[in-house]
Design a protein around this motif. Structure first.
Motif, PDB file in Angstrom:
ATOM      1  N   ILE A 155      59.304  71.135  52.708  1.00 49.21           N
ATOM      2  CA  ILE A 155      59.304  69.972  51.941  1.00 49.21           C
ATOM      3  C   ILE A 155      58.568  69.105  52.523  1.00 49.21           C
ATOM      4  CG2 ILE A 155      61.002  68.033  51.172  1.00 49.21           C
ATOM      5  CD1 ILE A 155      62.722  70.783  50.825  1.00 49.21           C
ATOM      6  N   ASP A 156      58.785  68.149  53.858  1.00 53.49           N
ATOM      7  CA  ASP A 156      57.357  67.527  53.924  1.00 53.49           C
ATOM      8  C   ASP A 156      56.218  67.506  54.236  1.00 53.49           C
ATOM      9  OD1 ASP A 156      59.850  66.649  55.099  1.00 53.49           O
ATOM     10  OD2 ASP A 156      59.783  67.227  57.391  1.00 53.49           O
ATOM     11  N   GLY A 157      55.892  69.004  54.003  1.00 57.95           N
ATOM     12  CA  GLY A 157      54.214  69.009  53.914  1.00 57.95           C
ATOM     13  C   GLY A 157      53.691  69.117  53.187  1.00 57.95           C
ATOM     14  N   LEU A 158      54.427  69.272  52.044  1.00 54.12           N
ATOM     15  CA  LEU A 158      53.662  68.752  50.563  1.00 54.12           C
ATOM     16  C   LEU A 158      53.594  67.177  50.576  1.00 54.12           C
ATOM     17  CD1 LEU A 158      55.726  70.836  47.595  1.00 54.12           C
ATOM     18  CD2 LEU A 158      53.133  70.676  48.012  1.00 54.12           C
ATOM     19  N   LEU A 159      54.786  66.629  51.098  1.00 53.82           N
ATOM     20  CA  LEU A 159      54.797  65.193  50.935  1.00 53.82           C
ATOM     21  C   LEU A 159      54.038  64.037  51.253  1.00 53.82           C
ATOM     22  CD1 LEU A 159      58.961  64.420  50.711  1.00 53.82           C
ATOM     23  CD2 LEU A 159      57.316  64.300  49.194  1.00 53.82           C
ATOM     24  N   ASP A 160      53.050  64.933  52.713  1.00 55.38           N
ATOM     25  CA  ASP A 160      52.478  64.691  53.249  1.00 55.38           C
ATOM     26  C   ASP A 160      50.828  64.978  53.228  1.00 55.38           C
ATOM     27  OD1 ASP A 160      52.232  66.746  55.352  1.00 55.38           O
ATOM     28  OD2 ASP A 160      53.589  65.865  56.848  1.00 55.38           O
ATOM     29  N   GLY A 161      50.668  66.233  52.205  1.00 57.49           N
ATOM     30  CA  GLY A 161      49.097  66.502  52.022  1.00 57.49           C
ATOM     31  C   GLY A 161      49.149  67.700  53.123  1.00 57.49           C
ATOM     32  N   THR A 162      50.195  67.690  53.418  1.00 56.53           N
ATOM     33  CA  THR A 162      49.158  69.226  54.345  1.00 56.53           C
ATOM     34  C   THR A 162      49.378  70.599  53.610  1.00 56.53           C
ATOM     35  OG1 THR A 162      50.267  68.545  56.640  1.00 56.53           O
ATOM     36  CG2 THR A 162      49.548  71.355  56.608  1.00 56.53           C
ATOM     37  N   ILE A 163      50.302  70.451  52.457  1.00 54.86           N
ATOM     38  CA  ILE A 163      50.733  71.628  51.291  1.00 54.86           C
ATOM     39  C   ILE A 163      49.877  70.742  50.167  1.00 54.86           C
ATOM     40  CG2 ILE A 163      52.546  73.289  50.511  1.00 54.86           C
ATOM     41  CD1 ILE A 163      53.587  72.900  52.783  1.00 54.86           C
ATOM     42  N   ASP A 164      49.116  71.429  49.836  1.00 54.97           N
ATOM     43  CA  ASP A 164      47.924  70.987  48.220  1.00 54.97           C
ATOM     44  C   ASP A 164      49.004  71.349  47.340  1.00 54.97           C
ATOM     45  OD1 ASP A 164      45.408  70.773  49.730  1.00 54.97           O
ATOM     46  OD2 ASP A 164      46.270  72.083  50.997  1.00 54.97           O
ATOM     47  N   CYS A 165      49.403  72.424  47.091  1.00 61.81           N
ATOM     48  CA  CYS A 165      49.652  72.462  45.515  1.00 61.81           C
ATOM     49  C   CYS A 165      51.312  73.716  46.003  1.00 61.81           C
ATOM     50  CB  CYS A 165      48.694  73.205  44.974  1.00 61.81           C
ATOM     51  SG  CYS A 165      48.228  75.108  45.616  1.00 61.81           S
ATOM     52  N   ILE A 166      51.935  74.107  44.584  1.00 60.94           N
ATOM     53  CA  ILE A 166      52.746  74.925  44.384  1.00 60.94           C
ATOM     54  C   ILE A 166      52.013  75.795  43.170  1.00 60.94           C
ATOM     55  CG2 ILE A 166      54.924  75.320  42.562  1.00 60.94           C
ATOM     56  CD1 ILE A 166      55.206  72.009  44.159  1.00 60.94           C
ATOM     57  N   ALA A 167      52.500  77.620  43.627  1.00 58.89           N
ATOM     58  CA  ALA A 167      51.893  78.209  42.939  1.00 58.89           C
ATOM     59  C   ALA A 167      53.087  79.891  43.059  1.00 58.89           C
ATOM     60  CB  ALA A 167      51.262  78.927  44.193  1.00 58.89           C
ATOM     61  N   THR A 168      53.153  80.314  42.000  1.00 58.03           N
ATOM     62  CA  THR A 168      54.669  81.274  41.852  1.00 58.03           C
ATOM     63  C   THR A 168      54.650  82.586  42.952  1.00 58.03           C
ATOM     64  OG1 THR A 168      53.533  82.218  39.657  1.00 58.03           O
ATOM     65  CG2 THR A 168      55.051  80.598  39.450  1.00 58.03           C
ATOM     66  N   ASP A 169      53.515  83.242  42.789  1.00 58.93           N
ATOM     67  CA  ASP A 169      53.673  84.649  43.579  1.00 58.93           C
ATOM     68  C   ASP A 169      54.601  85.295  42.839  1.00 58.93           C
ATOM     69  OD1 ASP A 169      53.011  86.495  45.252  1.00 58.93           O
ATOM     70  OD2 ASP A 169      54.612  86.198  46.990  1.00 58.93           O
ATOM     71  N   HIS A 170      54.295  85.459  41.669  1.00 58.20           N
ATOM     72  CA  HIS A 170      55.127  85.953  40.736  1.00 58.20           C
ATOM     73  C   HIS A 170      54.853  87.472  40.490  1.00 58.20           C
ATOM     74  CE1 HIS A 170      56.492  87.122  36.422  1.00 58.20           C
ATOM     75  NE2 HIS A 170      55.152  88.019  36.496  1.00 58.20           N
ATOM     76  N   ALA A 171      55.720  88.340  40.872  1.00 57.23           N
ATOM     77  CA  ALA A 171      55.254  89.129  41.723  1.00 57.23           C
ATOM     78  C   ALA A 171      56.665  90.119  40.968  1.00 57.23           C
ATOM     79  CB  ALA A 171      56.119  89.709  43.226  1.00 57.23           C
ATOM     80  N   PRO A 172      56.755  90.866  39.991  1.00 56.63           N
ATOM     81  CA  PRO A 172      57.371  91.600  39.762  1.00 56.63           C
ATOM     82  C   PRO A 172      57.540  93.026  39.813  1.00 56.63           C
ATOM     83  CG  PRO A 172      55.751  91.586  37.891  1.00 56.63           C
ATOM     84  CD  PRO A 172      55.361  90.356  38.744  1.00 56.63           C
ATOM     85  N   HIS A 173      59.108  93.712  39.435  1.00 52.28           N
ATOM     86  CA  HIS A 173      59.155  94.907  39.958  1.00 52.28           C
ATOM     87  C   HIS A 173      59.755  95.509  38.817  1.00 52.28           C
ATOM     88  CE1 HIS A 173      57.318  95.142  43.487  1.00 52.28           C
ATOM     89  NE2 HIS A 173      57.481  93.901  43.686  1.00 52.28           N
ATOM     90  N   SER A 174      60.739  96.654  38.784  1.00 52.57           N
ATOM     91  CA  SER A 174      61.650  97.361  38.090  1.00 52.57           C
ATOM     92  C   SER A 174      62.698  97.452  38.355  1.00 52.57           C
ATOM     93  CB  SER A 174      60.713  98.981  37.214  1.00 52.57           C
ATOM     94  OG  SER A 174      61.338  99.801  38.869  1.00 52.57           O
ATOM     95  N   HIS A 175      63.919  96.914  37.911  1.00 53.34           N
ATOM     96  CA  HIS A 175      65.496  96.478  37.938  1.00 53.34           C
ATOM     97  C   HIS A 175      65.756  98.216  39.077  1.00 53.34           C
ATOM     98  CE1 HIS A 175      69.611  96.562  37.686  1.00 53.34           C
ATOM     99  NE2 HIS A 175      69.824  97.615  37.392  1.00 53.34           N
ATOM    100  N   GLU A 176      64.808  99.144  39.069  1.00 53.70           N
ATOM    101  CA  GLU A 176      65.733 100.583  39.674  1.00 53.70           C
ATOM    102  C   GLU A 176      65.352 100.040  41.114  1.00 53.70           C
ATOM    103  OE1 GLU A 176      66.053 101.357  35.697  1.00 53.70           O
ATOM    104  OE2 GLU A 176      63.966 100.831  37.013  1.00 53.70           O
ATOM    105  N   GLU A 177      63.940  99.627  41.161  1.00 50.23           N
ATOM    106  CA  GLU A 177      63.537  99.057  42.723  1.00 50.23           C
ATOM    107  C   GLU A 177      64.189  98.214  43.153  1.00 50.23           C
ATOM    108  OE1 GLU A 177      58.495 100.008  41.868  1.00 50.23           O
ATOM    109  OE2 GLU A 177      59.070  98.471  41.159  1.00 50.23           O
ATOM    110  N   LYS A 178      64.425  97.231  42.393  1.00 43.05           N
ATOM    111  CA  LYS A 178      64.692  96.324  43.226  1.00 43.05           C
ATOM    112  C   LYS A 178      66.791  96.454  43.062  1.00 43.05           C
ATOM    113  CE  LYS A 178      62.880  93.064  44.516  1.00 43.05           C
ATOM    114  NZ  LYS A 178      62.520  92.713  45.673  1.00 43.05           N
ATOM    115  N   ASN A 179      67.168  96.908  43.060  1.00 42.49           N
ATOM    116  CA  ASN A 179      68.555  97.346  41.864  1.00 42.49           C
ATOM    117  C   ASN A 179      68.831  97.621  44.158  1.00 42.49           C
ATOM    118  OD1 ASN A 179      71.262  96.802  41.732  1.00 42.49           O
ATOM    119  ND2 ASN A 179      71.210  98.483  40.099  1.00 42.49           N
ATOM    120  N   GLN A 180      68.898  97.514  45.263  1.00 44.47           N
ATOM    121  CA  GLN A 180      68.810  98.350  46.166  1.00 44.47           C
ATOM    122  C   GLN A 180      68.818  97.607  47.386  1.00 44.47           C
ATOM    123  OE1 GLN A 180      66.709 102.356  46.941  1.00 44.47           O
ATOM    124  NE2 GLN A 180      64.331 101.027  45.270  1.00 44.47           N
ATOM    125  N   SER A 181      69.209  98.345  48.450  1.00 45.43           N
ATOM    126  CA  SER A 181      69.249  97.874  49.713  1.00 45.43           C
ATOM    127  C   SER A 181      67.840  97.007  50.060  1.00 45.43           C
ATOM    128  CB  SER A 181      69.513  98.905  50.622  1.00 45.43           C
ATOM    129  OG  SER A 181      69.189  98.075  51.977  1.00 45.43           O
TER     130      SER A 181
END
Length: 426
Positions: A292-318
């Protein structure tokens, strides 16, 4: 065709909301002002209903899984998901099958994009062949085939010499190296942040140094080569400080942060649930504050999602067996507005800039602004109505722990080149 968007608001440089009408014609913004009163004969009139009009959101980090993993996502569903979230330009990662490491393979993907995408997709090329070898791709040839930038996202470049040579090649043709920073020799089978929570759940942890040590290596190489070096999904306080110091010393380094790392931390993980497994992992509270501080002081430039889809079967486990990844295209603006603008931690102007103007500027894209003469890539958001994040998404996948959360900032319309690619409906 002349289109009028009326009764909308834009956020100004002093964080005020101004009511405006916007005239769209021939895919561009023709005029901005009080246009409805001027008696112009428009072919179409769209009522923004007091919504916030922004430039189309820009996401420099998405995974659309095609070709090779279409059961998780496709160019068609991924771009529709982005449109629903207000994104008009997205940059797609190359961890595909086949990896687009030649002109022919990249051309195939670009042709699929042209055919199936509802938003503007800029396709990354890999740094090395097959992503995991030490043989560099033909940088010049891939640039000629419209590669957006070069990245081995998902695995990173493990050898300093390979990264150095890659940076030299990229710098010679004025292209960016975009880095997933992860020293695999420091992973030790980790699946979440190493700390008290991982110990309590009995899960192997990922050290902060796994990320920050490779950033430290790379910023020195970037200084040596003069390349534009962009760091993906920064997550630790040490990483923020390394980047901060590198910027102070004139290194051409930029970076992004994801909404989930700003909003959640490892203490939010109360059980071994694959939906909480992401790379990099949710970190500790002091890491979150550093982001949060890095965004506010300009160290971090932007916001990105890293949208990374997987199937329900893959994610519905340990977490031990689930793949890393969280979707984010449809929820990013809502989550940022709800958690940070409504709470007074960020201004609306800051959030809009971090998701539009700044990523466009750091990568030299002709988007991210609402100016007369610019492409009519825009979004309209409802800042009044509270909605619940549903279990069903436009995306093929629903791997996010934010399901069921109450948020504000739903997308009403998304326009690409002046054409509606998303409408919420009534």
């Amino acid at each position: 065709m002349k289109t009028l968007i009326k009764n909308g608001y834009i956020v100004t440089k002093d964080n005020k909301l101004n009511q405006v009408d916007i005239w769209l014609e021939d895919s561009k913004i023709k005029a901005i002002g009080q246009l409805e009163k001027e008696g112009i004969d428009f072919d179409e009139v769209i009522d923004a209903k007091a919504g916030l009009i922004t430039p189309g959101l820009v996401d420099v980090h998405v995974h659309f899984r095609e070709p090779g993993f279409e059961y998780k996502e496709t160019i068609e569903t991924g771009s529709a998901s982005a449109a629903k979230g207000g994104f008009t330009t997205v940059c797609a990662m190359p961890n595909l099958n086949p990896v687009p490491d030649t002109k022919e393979k990249l051309k195939d993907i670009n042709e699929r994009i042209e055919k199936d995408s509802s938003v503007k997709i800029l396709q990354y090329a890999p740094i090395t062949k097959e992503l995991n070898s030490e043989e560099l791709v033909d940088f010049k040839a891939l640039k000629e085939e419209k590669a957006f930038a070069f990245t081995n996202d998902g695995v990173g470049v493990q050898t300093a010499g390979v990264m150095y040579q890659a940076m030299k090649e990229a710098a010679n043709i004025d292209m960016a190296i975009v880095a997933h920073t992860e020293d695999e020799s420091l992973l030790f089978g980790g699946v979440m942040h190493k700390g008290e929570v991982s110990e309590k759940l009995g899960l192997p942890g990922i050290m902060s140094a796994t990320e920050s040590s490779q950033i430290a290596r790379d910023v020195l190489l970037a200084k040596e080569t003069g390349v534009h070096y962009h760091v993906c999904h920064v997550s630790t306080k040490e990483s923020v400080e390394v980047i901060r110091q590198a910027k102070k010393h004139g290194v051409h380094v930029t970076c992004e942060v994801c909404p989930h790392h700003l909003i959640m931390k490892d203490t939010d993980i109360t059980e071994d649930n694959g939906r909480f497994k992401m790379n990099p992992p949710l970190r500790a509270s002091d890491d979150q504050q550093a982001l949060i501080d890095g965004l506010l002081d300009g160290t971090i430039d932007c916001i990105a999602t890293d949208h990374a889809p997987h199937s329900h079967e893959e994610k519905n486990q340990s977490m031990l067996h689930s793949p890393f990844g969280i979707i984010g295209s449809e929820t990013a603006f809502q989550l940022m507005y709800t958690h940070f603008v409504k709470t007074g931690r960020f201004t609306l102007e800051q959030v809009v800039n971090w998701m539009t103007k700044v990523p466009s500027e750091i990568f030299g894209l002709e988007t991210g602004t609402l100016n007369i003469g610019s492409q009519a890539d825009m979004a309209i958001f409802d800042l009044q109505k509270q909605v619940e994040i549903p279990e069903e998404f436009v995306s093929k996948s629903n791997n996010t722990p934010f399901i069921g959360e109450q948020v504000i900032g739903e997308t009403i319309y998304t326009f690409v080149d002046g054409k509606v690619v998303w409408h919420r409906g009534e």
